[in-house]
Motif scaffolding. Sequence first.
Motif: not given
Lengths: 209, 209, 209, 209, 209, 209
Positions: D103-104, D142-144, D167-174
């Motif tokens: 979560h960036p 912890p963040q990020g 607006n935590p964001g969500l970046q799934i690596t795959d």
Amino acid sequence: MLHIFILFALFFSSTSHASVQDFCVADLKGPDSPAGFFCKAPANVTVDDFVFTGLKLAGNTSNIISAAVSPAFVAQFPGVNGLGLSIARLDLAPAGVIPLHTHPGASEILLVVHGKITVGFISSANSVYVKTLKRGEVFVFPQGLLHFQVNAAGYKATAFASFNSPNPGLQITDFALFANNLTSALVEKTTFLDHAQVKKLKAILGGTG
Amino acid sequence: MLHIFILFALFFSSTSHASVQDFCVADLKGPDSPAGFFCKAPANVTVDDFVFTGLKLAGNTSNIISAAVSPAFVAQFPGVNGLGLSIARLDLAPAGVIPLHTHPGASEILLVVHGKITVGFISSANSVYVKTLKRGEVFVFPQGLLHFQVNAAGYKATAFASFNSPNPGLQITDFALFANNLTSALVEKTTFLDHAQVKKLKAILGGTG
Amino acid sequence: MLHIFILFALFFSSTSHASVQDFCVADLKGPDSPAGFFCKAPANVTVDDFVFTGLKLAGNTSNIISAAVSPAFVAQFPGVNGLGLSIARLDLAPAGVIPLHTHPGASEILLVVHGKITVGFISSANSVYVKTLKRGEVFVFPQGLLHFQVNAAGYKATAFASFNSPNPGLQITDFALFANNLTSALVEKTTFLDHAQVKKLKAILGGTG
Amino acid sequence: MLHIFILFALFFSSTSHASVQDFCVADLKGPDSPAGFFCKAPANVTVDDFVFTGLKLAGNTSNIISAAVSPAFVAQFPGVNGLGLSIARLDLAPAGVIPLHTHPGASEILLVVHGKITVGFISSANSVYVKTLKRGEVFVFPQGLLHFQVNAAGYKATAFASFNSPNPGLQITDFALFANNLTSALVEKTTFLDHAQVKKLKAILGGTG
Amino acid sequence: MLHIFILFALFFSSTSHASVQDFCVADLKGPDSPAGFFCKAPANVTVDDFVFTGLKLAGNTSNIISAAVSPAFVAQFPGVNGLGLSIARLDLAPAGVIPLHTHPGASEILLVVHGKITVGFISSANSVYVKTLKRGEVFVFPQGLLHFQVNAAGYKATAFASFNSPNPGLQITDFALFANNLTSALVEKTTFLDHAQVKKLKAILGGTG
Amino acid sequence: MLHIFILFALFFSSTSHASVQDFCVADLKGPDSPAGFFCKAPANVTVDDFVFTGLKLAGNTSNIISAAVSPAFVAQFPGVNGLGLSIARLDLAPAGVIPLHTHPGASEILLVVHGKITVGFISSANSVYVKTLKRGEVFVFPQGLLHFQVNAAGYKATAFASFNSPNPGLQITDFALFANNLTSALVEKTTFLDHAQVKKLKAILGGTG
């Protein structure tokens, strides 16, 4: 009733064993951190940590600027540590001037409580905002911009300045240029002031180099 | 000299075409955002946007609390928008009381400029900090905690409260409980106050339910 | 495989219908807010919004300070809006000087990429920190303090300054004093500069009053 | 009583004409700003703006990861705009996995309400922190940092994740690597993964290039 | 003149006895706090605390990625403590790659000072932004998102990366997956990578499990 | 392979000697700072620092409010220090009430996991927002405002409250008024409550004065 009180105590104990606090009175003897000083142990905090009486009397204006700034910043008033604000008293004799200065880390609201004061600031876009304030009027100076206060009447003036930082800083342009060991050569190069002017003010303000 | 000025202008133009500003006077007609109101166009900003004269006179204390709070928050003083601070004037007639209240989003420094005022706050750890302030004394109230101000002498008192937010909010406990449509049943359940007490204060303060 | 993809799509759709973004490219045509400009619609954002090519060439140093500051602040580089940082290029001809100035809202790291530059800042405590930097060396200037950069060699110098704000501001002391309509009387009162000196620099820098 | 009420009203009116609010329910139809969406007009705000019922039912886990993430971020739950927090529901079928992601813009607390979940994160210092949580246990990420959640039992698991951002964001690596048009060549160069592996996962996850 | 100086000193002393500072050079031997390290005592701070010379020379690129990252974060450059920014040098040999990575706590501006570099990032919405930068061009990477830098020419490239944090962190995805003791089973489950691929990269990068 | 690993190690060593971390587990034995507690040395941090198991069981509701609040704030869960969030468990027996209270430093999201709970808050503008929540529903309380939770069914209810602060504070209005040594005279003056009412609740809640 006793029974109820005991039951209450059970509830209360579940939330009261935290040592954390909602204030952080500065322990000025300890080191500083980027967010402020360490907190005095809560058990040692008393109501007097939240009171500051050093602004009751006018500062001594028998000086070169006929004015005095009396800060109640974190160094003088440890109770504001971590709370995000502080205050100072300004006294201006009839010819009093708070010379051009900035607060690197805070905006300021000035409240005139006695007399008349001409205030002004210059924006990054180089616009000039000047106004003469009467008693009870307030003025807001945006963070970090050059500003000044000048007595606008033939009698004493008093004002209080509030800041949104417990440690707003105070950088008086003249002192930064002429009251330390910054060399005259560098002052002249970076300000275009004449050599004689720089030497004259360094002499007055105690600067060397 | 003209030549130099032209050269200077060339330099200056390379940094001056920015429309961004170091202040953001609120356009109160526009919508709000989590960080405050939109900025008035810089070209329309004048020095008067940074001045507030509404605190010159005492507020009307002919009311139930014999006191008045006159805010210079962003809604009254658009110049503080985005600058992180604001101010208010407190007037207390001899019997004046600013009832128990909080500012949800700000700490406060109170400066007494006339009279004597007993102030106090209660911490999360349920400790009580009470002090009677004289003219020129200041007191800091940590963010979000219940506090009050009471006239401590037989004559009028005036104080100024500074906040580290342009929109500190003001939630008076009595008004929150008794001056709206929160049902008596819920008030009683969540405060343990007696039904008669709740009904009495709802009647005085105009609450329903 | 197709089956798996469809299942995946089901999962993905449950999290992808948000219009919110992790950047906020400035729409410079809209109004500003205390936290920065509105965001350009995500659908219109392209990779070029994150690129700035305006620092490739040296700025024009044929001016009074023999130097140029080329900013990539939010007004020039909308991609940095809301991201908390920006950059600028400094070019100094052999006699080049970036005069005494502050950035009201940011700290700065200077990186010398060509030549030698003497840099310095003055603290609130009035201490002077001066150093001559060579290629590849970096220097950090704390937020809001007066500082300068001067070419320290007989040939061109280039540096890049990074800031922890998309809109750090730039207030050059000389311009604030002498390049606008702040009256000579106020300049003299608030700086102790001589009348002749003020008039001379106002003439050079185009100030009035 | 009426008299008192009128006097009270006088007091109250002096503080109540502010249009500013202590919340800022998002107007999702308007543009975004770096601090969040514009505020819905206070007069149109109702209690339902502060309620979100979309997390009552389990998400659909019939997908490639046998899991579902149901967010109550600002895009789904406008009431959290500007308030600095949000929540999401995680459902994991017996083989369910929330793949490695970040979560960036937020830290996360995970609360397991049903089943057993193995969670883990990797620090910047490359240390691994893995734990299997049971019902009622919480874990903080912890963040990020990269982290994951995997069902650790043979039956369904449910958890709720809280974030300190609306607006935590969500970046799934795959998904970032294999479910878009990032070229295989760049994926291989920047991850050292084999060509066949990249092509295989791009096919599964719908990526091109 | 002496008389004036003494009067000046009176004024100055009223504001100069504060021990607080406008910077906070890290005392790396002390413990850390959420806002950074303790401050070195102001009396011991010298100009060299604000200078960092460790980026003058290229890092050693004789390694698996043919590249080097040389940070000037708070751990290397204590002067940036509490100032909200830092910098790093990137050197890429002809085949050099800074593998896919994130900075959990900062946005980044990259400035190319030599050569050509292909950069890219992937957003939370899974969009890809890729660009090849030439000398003097800058690129901004939003906080916490996956990004990379790859040499785009047949010769060495050098760039400088600025961050809006003194401690931006650096999490290289490959190292997080393959260079520690995170078990192959968990890597495979949370990334869908094949067993052979995971084992191969763990062998190369020194991971166990 | 060994060769490659050694080369890799060279690269890695250039970035790994930093002692800084991306978390800051509280050392509760040390002093507090405005930003939180000091960090436990990274070498001593284990995965258990990020786990809290104290919310697994229902709190004891055999008390005056038939309810229990079990916090996982920084004082109980040191892993959240500096991470900007925390969580608490609420248990309400059939007649359970969490009395009117505020969190001075945080907003809150409440998630009902069992039973039915009537929740409400009052805004600064004195509007009342009340709703009865069922299992799986969430509600957001804006920072610093008075709010409450009441069991709305004839059976036990359980909820979890998330906060955007590791130290949100908890100020229960009744305890602040009646469970300490704030004098009855001041309570009556600042709340308009009757003397008998104040005395009665002071007796129940253990207050003096």
